[in-house]
Design a protein around this motif. Structure first.
Motif, PDB file in Angstrom:
ATOM      1  N   ALA A  14       0.850  -1.182   0.000  1.00  0.00           N
ATOM      2  CA  ALA A  14       0.000   0.000   0.000  1.00  0.00           C
ATOM      3  C   ALA A  14       0.890   1.238   0.000  1.00  0.00           C
ATOM      4  CB  ALA A  14      -0.903  -0.005   1.229  1.00  0.00           C
ATOM      5  N   GLY A  15       0.450   2.313  -0.656  1.00  0.00           N
ATOM      6  CA  GLY A  15       1.235   3.546  -0.686  1.00  0.00           C
ATOM      7  C   GLY A  15       1.351   4.156   0.701  1.00  0.00           C
ATOM      8  N   GLU A  16       2.105   5.242   0.788  1.00  0.00           N
ATOM      9  CA  GLU A  16       2.335   5.903   2.084  1.00  0.00           C
ATOM     10  C   GLU A  16       1.098   6.650   2.569  1.00  0.00           C
ATOM     11  OE1 GLU A  16       5.642   6.619   3.808  1.00  0.00           O
ATOM     12  OE2 GLU A  16       5.822   4.622   2.923  1.00  0.00           O
ATOM     13  N   ASP A  17       0.451   7.334   1.626  1.00  0.00           N
ATOM     14  CA  ASP A  17      -0.599   8.262   2.036  1.00  0.00           C
ATOM     15  C   ASP A  17      -1.957   7.916   1.457  1.00  0.00           C
ATOM     16  OD1 ASP A  17       1.193  10.019   3.412  1.00  0.00           O
ATOM     17  OD2 ASP A  17       1.932  10.641   1.425  1.00  0.00           O
ATOM     18  N   VAL A  18      -2.957   8.182   2.267  1.00  0.00           N
ATOM     19  CA  VAL A  18      -4.330   8.115   1.788  1.00  0.00           C
ATOM     20  C   VAL A  18      -4.526   9.279   0.811  1.00  0.00           C
ATOM     21  CG1 VAL A  18      -6.742   8.337   2.514  1.00  0.00           C
ATOM     22  CG2 VAL A  18      -5.113   7.132   3.987  1.00  0.00           C
ATOM     23  N   SER A  19      -5.291   9.034  -0.232  1.00  0.00           N
ATOM     24  CA  SER A  19      -5.543  10.090  -1.222  1.00  0.00           C
ATOM     25  C   SER A  19      -6.075  11.359  -0.543  1.00  0.00           C
ATOM     26  CB  SER A  19      -6.568   9.568  -2.239  1.00  0.00           C
ATOM     27  OG  SER A  19      -7.506  10.558  -2.567  1.00  0.00           O
ATOM     28  N   ALA A  20      -5.459  12.493  -0.878  1.00  0.00           N
ATOM     29  CA  ALA A  20      -5.878  13.765  -0.279  1.00  0.00           C
ATOM     30  C   ALA A  20      -7.315  14.090  -0.685  1.00  0.00           C
ATOM     31  CB  ALA A  20      -4.932  14.884  -0.717  1.00  0.00           C
ATOM     32  N   ASP A  21      -7.687  13.727  -1.918  1.00  0.00           N
ATOM     33  CA  ASP A  21      -9.068  13.975  -2.361  1.00  0.00           C
ATOM     34  C   ASP A  21     -10.048  13.222  -1.480  1.00  0.00           C
ATOM     35  OD1 ASP A  21      -8.133  15.493  -4.387  1.00  0.00           O
ATOM     36  OD2 ASP A  21      -8.468  13.993  -5.983  1.00  0.00           O
ATOM     37  N   ALA A  22      -9.706  11.953  -1.210  1.00  0.00           N
ATOM     38  CA  ALA A  22     -10.611  11.127  -0.394  1.00  0.00           C
ATOM     39  C   ALA A  22     -10.713  11.704   1.021  1.00  0.00           C
ATOM     40  CB  ALA A  22     -10.126   9.685  -0.354  1.00  0.00           C
ATOM     41  N   LEU A  23      -9.582  12.094   1.585  1.00  0.00           N
ATOM     42  CA  LEU A  23      -9.600  12.653   2.945  1.00  0.00           C
ATOM     43  C   LEU A  23     -10.385  13.957   2.997  1.00  0.00           C
ATOM     44  CD1 LEU A  23      -6.118  12.171   4.630  1.00  0.00           C
ATOM     45  CD2 LEU A  23      -8.341  11.316   5.401  1.00  0.00           C
ATOM     46  N   ASP A  24     -10.197  14.793   1.974  1.00  0.00           N
ATOM     47  CA  ASP A  24     -10.914  16.075   1.944  1.00  0.00           C
ATOM     48  C   ASP A  24     -12.426  15.872   1.963  1.00  0.00           C
ATOM     49  OD1 ASP A  24      -8.625  17.498   1.961  1.00  0.00           O
ATOM     50  OD2 ASP A  24      -8.660  18.053  -0.177  1.00  0.00           O
ATOM     51  N   VAL A  25     -12.910  14.956   1.137  1.00  0.00           N
ATOM     52  CA  VAL A  25     -14.367  14.768   1.102  1.00  0.00           C
ATOM     53  C   VAL A  25     -14.859  14.082   2.376  1.00  0.00           C
ATOM     54  CG1 VAL A  25     -14.671  14.874  -1.394  1.00  0.00           C
ATOM     55  CG2 VAL A  25     -14.207  12.656  -0.313  1.00  0.00           C
ATOM     56  N   MET A  26     -14.036  13.232   2.941  1.00  0.00           N
ATOM     57  CA  MET A  26     -14.432  12.595   4.203  1.00  0.00           C
ATOM     58  C   MET A  26     -14.543  13.636   5.317  1.00  0.00           C
ATOM     59  SD  MET A  26     -15.029   9.356   4.086  1.00  0.00           S
ATOM     60  CE  MET A  26     -14.677   8.700   5.706  1.00  0.00           C
ATOM     61  N   LYS A  27     -13.649  14.612   5.300  1.00  0.00           N
ATOM     62  CA  LYS A  27     -13.684  15.646   6.340  1.00  0.00           C
ATOM     63  C   LYS A  27     -14.823  16.619   6.126  1.00  0.00           C
ATOM     64  CE  LYS A  27      -8.743  15.698   6.917  1.00  0.00           C
ATOM     65  NZ  LYS A  27      -7.590  16.594   6.886  1.00  0.00           N
ATOM     66  N   ASP A  28     -15.406  16.591   4.951  1.00  0.00           N
ATOM     67  CA  ASP A  28     -16.573  17.419   4.695  1.00  0.00           C
ATOM     68  C   ASP A  28     -17.822  16.567   4.930  1.00  0.00           C
ATOM     69  OD1 ASP A  28     -18.430  19.240   3.934  1.00  0.00           O
ATOM     70  OD2 ASP A  28     -17.844  19.299   1.820  1.00  0.00           O
ATOM     71  N   ASP A  29     -18.191  16.444   6.178  1.00  0.00           N
ATOM     72  CA  ASP A  29     -19.391  15.714   6.591  1.00  0.00           C
ATOM     73  C   ASP A  29     -19.405  14.255   6.134  1.00  0.00           C
ATOM     74  OD1 ASP A  29     -21.775  15.506   7.986  1.00  0.00           O
ATOM     75  OD2 ASP A  29     -22.995  16.022   6.240  1.00  0.00           O
ATOM     76  N   LEU A  30     -18.237  13.614   6.266  1.00  0.00           N
ATOM     77  CA  LEU A  30     -18.165  12.158   6.130  1.00  0.00           C
ATOM     78  C   LEU A  30     -18.724  11.653   4.803  1.00  0.00           C
ATOM     79  CD1 LEU A  30     -17.150  10.050   8.229  1.00  0.00           C
ATOM     80  CD2 LEU A  30     -19.521   9.549   8.749  1.00  0.00           C
TER      81      LEU A  30
END
Ligand code: AMP
Ligand code: ZN
Length: 453
Positions: free
Chosen positions: A330-346
């Protein structure tokens, strides 16, 4: 580290600002343990499991306290014991273990605390005594009742007035109630029903006081997030708030509610024959990971429809993503796009969309890392993912032979018909001079393929 969550209490998205900086506390109403969890219950569990994972990712695994209770005293449990002649403790112990096993099978992490209501009876009695002392509750005929009219903000969470509620709700009218809206904090038990000694005689708690008492004992008088399905907003959460606030607790800051799950567009119900449990699906050979993937594909504040088509698409996608990530670290980091949308109301649906994008870009290591953050692609390729969902080889032969014929007679209409039909069924078609290769895409639809023959 800004996480925004929609707060039912204020009807807007709010930035999560933990009461204790760097630590988050969350309470989620758990199951009443008398039967297997159905797939609607599973939706609620997975929503808050994903929130738990996101919070752990942002604040650190040690900094998130997540309490989910087991309601192990309830009239539904008593009824089940009476029907079956079994001991209540056998039923609750068995059902609790079923719940843990089934939720583990769909990749849900265990909360940090899983209190059982029956272990908190003294705390419930203490709260009820305090409510009576302060004039917010009263004792009558072995009962203790909450005096709804004594709490001005009653109805604020669900946006109803007490008078509307009386008009609409199925309130139990009882001669010992001062007002039909008053709800039970404690009720008497006969010798065949579980009971504890109390200032009001031998009895048992009402459902709502359980959560108020457990949340206060484990998380304190104020905590960050309270969750549950939106069927609990009224009356359960409204009553939890009334009890706790009238005891002087600030209680939860953010209230989160998931929408309901339906099956093939209809409310799930035993009489419609579309009611099924997580265990039913697992027994039919549906992998827990497929269930999880389907659930995460809809935002938690939207109604979600469980359909056979979605199940099949999820299975195809996972099969393909297992194949392309097989053996990769697995890569080092979770996709920033995925994290951004998750932080916007899950927005789990947005995170799944980000995964599709990574797959298209052939960024398979990041895909694996991001999927693992979502609790997916965690195993070595499981056996179900190794099989080919459909045998496309007969269509490969068909198309190959049609093309051979077409080259002879210069009539490509049959080739075109087959190709169009395959594409329409969600099959990708690769033709070279040596042969034909077909592969199902995530949107693959076996029914359309049948029609093509
Ligand atoms: P219950 O055992 O009915 O009290 O429900 C346990 C949890 O599952 C609660 O958070 C409910 O809101 C939730 N729940 C029940 N039915 C559904 C459904 N059809 N869809 C989504 N969540 C549900
Ligand atoms: Zn509750």
């Amino acid at each position: 580290m800004t996480i925004k969550l929609y707060n039912t209490a204020t009807r807007q998205k709010e930035v999560l600002t933990p009461i204790k900086p760097g630590e988050v506390s969350m309470y989620v109403c758990g199951p009443t343990v008398y039967d297997r969890a159905h797939i609607g219950n599973a939706r609620a569990v997975l929503v808050f499991d994903m929130l738990f994972r996101l919070l752990r990712q942002e604040y650190g695994a040690e900094s998130v306290r997540y309490v989910r209770n087991f309601t192990d005293v309830d009239d539904k449990i008593n009824a089940r014991a009476a029907e079956t002649g079994r001991e209540i403790s056998d039923i609750t112990a068995e059902t609790t273990q079923w719940f843990l096993d089934d939720m583990a099978a769909i990749g849900a992490l265990e909360p940090t605390d899983m209190p059982r209501a029956t272990a908190y009876i003294p705390q419930m009695i203490a709260m009820i005594e305090e409510l009576i002392e302060k004039g917010h509750a009263y004792a009558a005929e072995g009962h203790a009742l909450f005096r709804v009219r004594s709490y001005e903000e009653y109805g604020k969470l669900s946006g109803r007035s007490v008078d509307d509620m009386i008009a609409g709700a199925r309130v139990e009218v009882a001669p010992f109630k001062e007002d039909p809206m008053d709800f039970v904090l404690w009720k008497p038990s006969d010798e065949n029903t579980p009971g504890w000694d109390s200032p009001w005689g031998r009895g048992r708690p009402g459902w709502h006081i359980e959560c108020s008492a457990m949340a206060n004992d484990l998380l304190g008088s104020e905590f960050d997030i309270h969750g549950g399905g939106n069927d609990l907003t009224f009356p359960h959460h409204e009553n939890e708030i009334a009890q706790s606030k009238c005891c002087g607790h600030s209680f939860a800051r953010i209230w989160m509610h998931n929408e309901m799950l339906q099956v093939e567009g209809k409310k799930m119900s035993k009489s419609l024959g579309n009611f099924f449990t997580v265990r039913d699906l697992l027994d039919q050979g549906v992998s827990g990971e497929v269930i999880r993937f389907v659930m995460l594909s809809t935002h938690y504040r939207k109604p979600m429809d469980w359909t056979e088509k979605k199940r099949q698409e999820a299975e195809n996608t996972l099969r393909k993503w297992y194949r392309v990530t097989e053996g990769l670290d697995a890569g080092e980091d979770v996709s920033a796009d995925a994290l951004d949308v998750m932080k916007d109301d899950l927005n789990t649906a947005g995170a799944i969309a980000a995964c599709h994008k990574l797959a298209t870009e052939q960024n398979f290591r990041k895909l694996k890392k991001t999927m693992q953050f979502l609790g997916l692609l965690i195993e070595h390729t499981p056996s179900w993912a190794l099989q080919n969902e459909v045998d496309l080889s007969s269509f490969e032969t068909l198309l190959f032979e049609a093309r051979q014929a077409a080259m002879q007679n210069k009539d490509f209409s049959e080739v075109d018909r087959l190709k169009a039909g395959l594409l329409d069924a969600g099959v990708s078609v690769m033709m070279s001079k040596d042969g034909v290769s077909l592969e199902p895409k995530p949107e693959f639809d076996a029914a359309k393929l049948e029609a093509l023959k």
